[in-house]
Scaffold this motif. Structure first.
Motif, PDB file in Angstrom:
ATOM      1  N   GLY A 124       0.839  -1.192   0.000  1.00  0.00           N
ATOM      2  CA  GLY A 124       0.000   0.000   0.000  1.00  0.00           C
ATOM      3  C   GLY A 124       0.871   1.237   0.000  1.00  0.00           C
ATOM      4  O   GLY A 124       2.005   1.195   0.468  1.00  0.00           O
ATOM      5  N   ALA A 125       0.333   2.339  -0.531  1.00  0.00           N
ATOM      6  CA  ALA A 125       1.150   3.543  -0.673  1.00  0.00           C
ATOM      7  C   ALA A 125       0.374   4.833  -0.450  1.00  0.00           C
ATOM      8  O   ALA A 125       0.908   5.915  -0.661  1.00  0.00           O
ATOM      9  N   ASN A 126      -0.890   4.737  -0.033  1.00  0.00           N
ATOM     10  CA  ASN A 126      -1.657   5.951   0.213  1.00  0.00           C
ATOM     11  C   ASN A 126      -1.145   6.676   1.451  1.00  0.00           C
ATOM     12  O   ASN A 126      -0.830   6.047   2.466  1.00  0.00           O
ATOM     13  N   GLY A 127      -1.121   7.976   1.376  1.00  0.00           N
ATOM     14  CA  GLY A 127      -0.812   8.770   2.554  1.00  0.00           C
ATOM     15  C   GLY A 127      -2.060   9.040   3.361  1.00  0.00           C
ATOM     16  O   GLY A 127      -3.142   9.272   2.802  1.00  0.00           O
TER      17      GLY A 127
ATOM     18  N   ALA B 207      10.630   7.059  -0.920  1.00  0.00           N
ATOM     19  CA  ALA B 207      10.519   8.353  -0.253  1.00  0.00           C
ATOM     20  C   ALA B 207       9.080   8.841  -0.219  1.00  0.00           C
ATOM     21  O   ALA B 207       8.372   8.797  -1.225  1.00  0.00           O
ATOM     22  N   GLU B 208       8.682   9.321   0.937  1.00  0.00           N
ATOM     23  CA  GLU B 208       7.380   9.954   1.034  1.00  0.00           C
ATOM     24  C   GLU B 208       7.372  11.254   0.234  1.00  0.00           C
ATOM     25  O   GLU B 208       8.375  11.953   0.148  1.00  0.00           O
ATOM     26  N   ALA B 209       6.216  11.539  -0.371  1.00  0.00           N
ATOM     27  CA  ALA B 209       6.036  12.779  -1.138  1.00  0.00           C
ATOM     28  C   ALA B 209       4.568  13.161  -0.991  1.00  0.00           C
ATOM     29  O   ALA B 209       3.751  12.900  -1.867  1.00  0.00           O
ATOM     30  N   SER B 210       4.255  13.776   0.123  1.00  0.00           N
ATOM     31  CA  SER B 210       2.867  13.985   0.509  1.00  0.00           C
ATOM     32  C   SER B 210       2.254  15.265  -0.042  1.00  0.00           C
ATOM     33  O   SER B 210       1.036  15.427   0.004  1.00  0.00           O
TER      34      SER B 210
ATOM     35  N   ALA C 116      21.525  12.124  -1.963  1.00  0.00           N
ATOM     36  CA  ALA C 116      21.953  10.804  -1.478  1.00  0.00           C
ATOM     37  C   ALA C 116      22.634   9.984  -2.564  1.00  0.00           C
ATOM     38  O   ALA C 116      23.266   8.967  -2.250  1.00  0.00           O
ATOM     39  N   GLY C 117      22.505  10.381  -3.810  1.00  0.00           N
ATOM     40  CA  GLY C 117      23.127   9.626  -4.901  1.00  0.00           C
ATOM     41  C   GLY C 117      22.576   8.222  -5.030  1.00  0.00           C
ATOM     42  O   GLY C 117      23.320   7.268  -5.247  1.00  0.00           O
ATOM     43  N   VAL C 118      21.252   8.089  -4.918  1.00  0.00           N
ATOM     44  CA  VAL C 118      20.636   6.763  -4.984  1.00  0.00           C
ATOM     45  C   VAL C 118      20.475   6.317  -6.438  1.00  0.00           C
ATOM     46  O   VAL C 118      20.529   7.125  -7.368  1.00  0.00           O
ATOM     47  N   GLY C 119      20.232   5.028  -6.608  1.00  0.00           N
ATOM     48  CA  GLY C 119      20.085   4.512  -7.956  1.00  0.00           C
ATOM     49  C   GLY C 119      18.696   4.690  -8.531  1.00  0.00           C
ATOM     50  O   GLY C 119      18.522   4.783  -9.752  1.00  0.00           O
ATOM     51  N   ARG C 120      17.688   4.766  -7.649  1.00  0.00           N
ATOM     52  CA  ARG C 120      16.296   4.767  -8.104  1.00  0.00           C
ATOM     53  C   ARG C 120      15.435   5.395  -7.021  1.00  0.00           C
ATOM     54  O   ARG C 120      15.669   5.170  -5.827  1.00  0.00           O
ATOM     55  N   LEU C 121      14.450   6.178  -7.433  1.00  0.00           N
ATOM     56  CA  LEU C 121      13.566   6.853  -6.492  1.00  0.00           C
ATOM     57  C   LEU C 121      12.135   6.369  -6.720  1.00  0.00           C
ATOM     58  O   LEU C 121      11.618   6.422  -7.839  1.00  0.00           O
ATOM     59  N   VAL C 122      11.495   5.912  -5.650  1.00  0.00           N
ATOM     60  CA  VAL C 122      10.098   5.483  -5.701  1.00  0.00           C
ATOM     61  C   VAL C 122       9.327   6.357  -4.719  1.00  0.00           C
ATOM     62  O   VAL C 122       9.658   6.417  -3.531  1.00  0.00           O
ATOM     63  N   LEU C 123       8.293   7.013  -5.208  1.00  0.00           N
ATOM     64  CA  LEU C 123       7.525   7.974  -4.412  1.00  0.00           C
ATOM     65  C   LEU C 123       6.315   7.285  -3.790  1.00  0.00           C
ATOM     66  O   LEU C 123       5.569   6.570  -4.469  1.00  0.00           O
ATOM     67  N   THR C 124       6.112   7.535  -2.502  1.00  0.00           N
ATOM     68  CA  THR C 124       5.022   6.882  -1.792  1.00  0.00           C
ATOM     69  C   THR C 124       4.373   7.854  -0.818  1.00  0.00           C
ATOM     70  O   THR C 124       4.741   9.041  -0.757  1.00  0.00           O
ATOM     71  N   HIS C 125       3.372   7.351  -0.068  1.00  0.00           N
ATOM     72  CA  HIS C 125       2.644   8.148   0.929  1.00  0.00           C
ATOM     73  C   HIS C 125       1.988   9.372   0.281  1.00  0.00           C
ATOM     74  O   HIS C 125       1.959  10.451   0.854  1.00  0.00           O
ATOM     75  N   ILE C 126       1.444   9.190  -0.902  1.00  0.00           N
ATOM     76  CA  ILE C 126       0.754  10.281  -1.590  1.00  0.00           C
ATOM     77  C   ILE C 126      -0.727  10.212  -1.241  1.00  0.00           C
ATOM     78  O   ILE C 126      -1.397   9.217  -1.546  1.00  0.00           O
ATOM     79  N   PRO C 127      -1.271  11.234  -0.585  1.00  0.00           N
ATOM     80  CA  PRO C 127      -2.689  11.207  -0.215  1.00  0.00           C
ATOM     81  C   PRO C 127      -3.593  11.152  -1.441  1.00  0.00           C
ATOM     82  O   PRO C 127      -3.236  11.636  -2.523  1.00  0.00           O
ATOM     83  N   ALA C 128      -4.779  10.583  -1.253  1.00  0.00           N
ATOM     84  CA  ALA C 128      -5.707  10.406  -2.370  1.00  0.00           C
ATOM     85  C   ALA C 128      -6.153  11.733  -2.977  1.00  0.00           C
ATOM     86  O   ALA C 128      -6.537  11.785  -4.146  1.00  0.00           O
TER      87      ALA C 128
END
Length: 247
Positions: free
Chosen positions: A7-10, A176-179, A205-217
């Motif tokens: 699940g990924a909803n904020g 990463a959260e992106a609310s 942070a120099g990460v390889g991949r960014l996945v955005l989560t915790h996005i409110p409906a």
């Protein structure tokens, strides 16, 4: 190592979209990371809950921990596991959960709580988990989960944080959260990130991949995605329930 989005909803779940919850597995250890509402049923679609080897709860807000009660009931009263499951969480969370049940000793029959704080590390089966405190009340921990040379860092809930960015340095994947959207103003809530701030953290942070989560409906995920892409040159995507990501 594989990250599965449960699940990924904020803030609150909606139909077909549970709140925060993720399954991290390296084929040897299954770690359920945050247990927001709706994520227990999503977990059941991935594996038998009795195959979970450990749980990580980032903080006490219900959209991150309330489905721990479903797991408790399945362990305590179901036909499967007989023995306690380790649950890593910030100080004070076990007491808060027990107070809700009004039965302080009940959860101890199913769980062995391991309370942790800023800078702590724990070995969970074949996975190494290190933690830092985030920019979010109440006490909230961001885990970095490593299996060999591969690692996933989950920001949990946080506002912009140099500590979390440093903790994530070099991670193969940053969850990463992106609310929020738009530019931050003087009255903006300081303890969540915008899409652009999540992208800035990933770049720092120099990460390889960014996945955005915790996005409110009620937010526009495509706008948040575009804002993150404006700050991070690497791969950026939205966390979608059921997605499986090889790390």
């Amino acid at each position: 190592m594989q990250l599965t989005v449960l699940g990924a909803n904020g803030t609150y779940p909606t139909a077909g979209r549970p709140a925060s919850g993720y399954l991290v597995s390296d084929g040897e250890t299954n770690l359920w990371m945050d247990a927001g509402p709706g994520t227990y049923l999503a977990l059941c679609r991935e594996l038998d809950p009795m195959e979970v080897d450990a749980v990580f709860l980032s903080h006490r807000h219900p959209d991150h921990c309330s489905d721990i009660f479903a797991l408790y009931h399945s362990i305590a009263y179901g036909p499967g596991r007989r023995g306690r499951l380790r649950v890593v969480c910030p100080d004070g969370l076990p007491e808060a959960l027990a107070a809700f049940l009004q039965h302080p000793a009940a959860l101890d029959s199913a769980f062995e709580f391991v309370t942790a704080g800023d800078g702590d590390s724990v070995r969970l089966g074949s996975l190494d988990v290190s933690m830092v405190r985030t920019n979010h009340p109440p006490p909230t921990l961001a885990p970095r989960v490593s299996a060999g040379s591969r690692s996933v860092t989950y920001t949990a809930d946080t506002g912009p944080s140099d500590a979390v960015a440093s903790h994530a340095a070099g991670s193969d994947l940053l969850l990463a959260e992106a609310s929020m959207t738009g530019r931050r103003g003087p009255d903006s809530y300081p303890h969540h990130m915008t899409g652009a701030e999540a992208g800035t953290m990933a770049a720092a942070a120099g990460v390889g991949r960014l996945v955005l989560t915790h996005i409110p409906a009620h937010q526009d995920p495509d706008r948040i995605l575009a804002e993150a892409e404006s700050e991070f040159d690497g791969r950026v995507e939205l966390a979608v329930p059921g997605a499986r990501m090889t790390v």
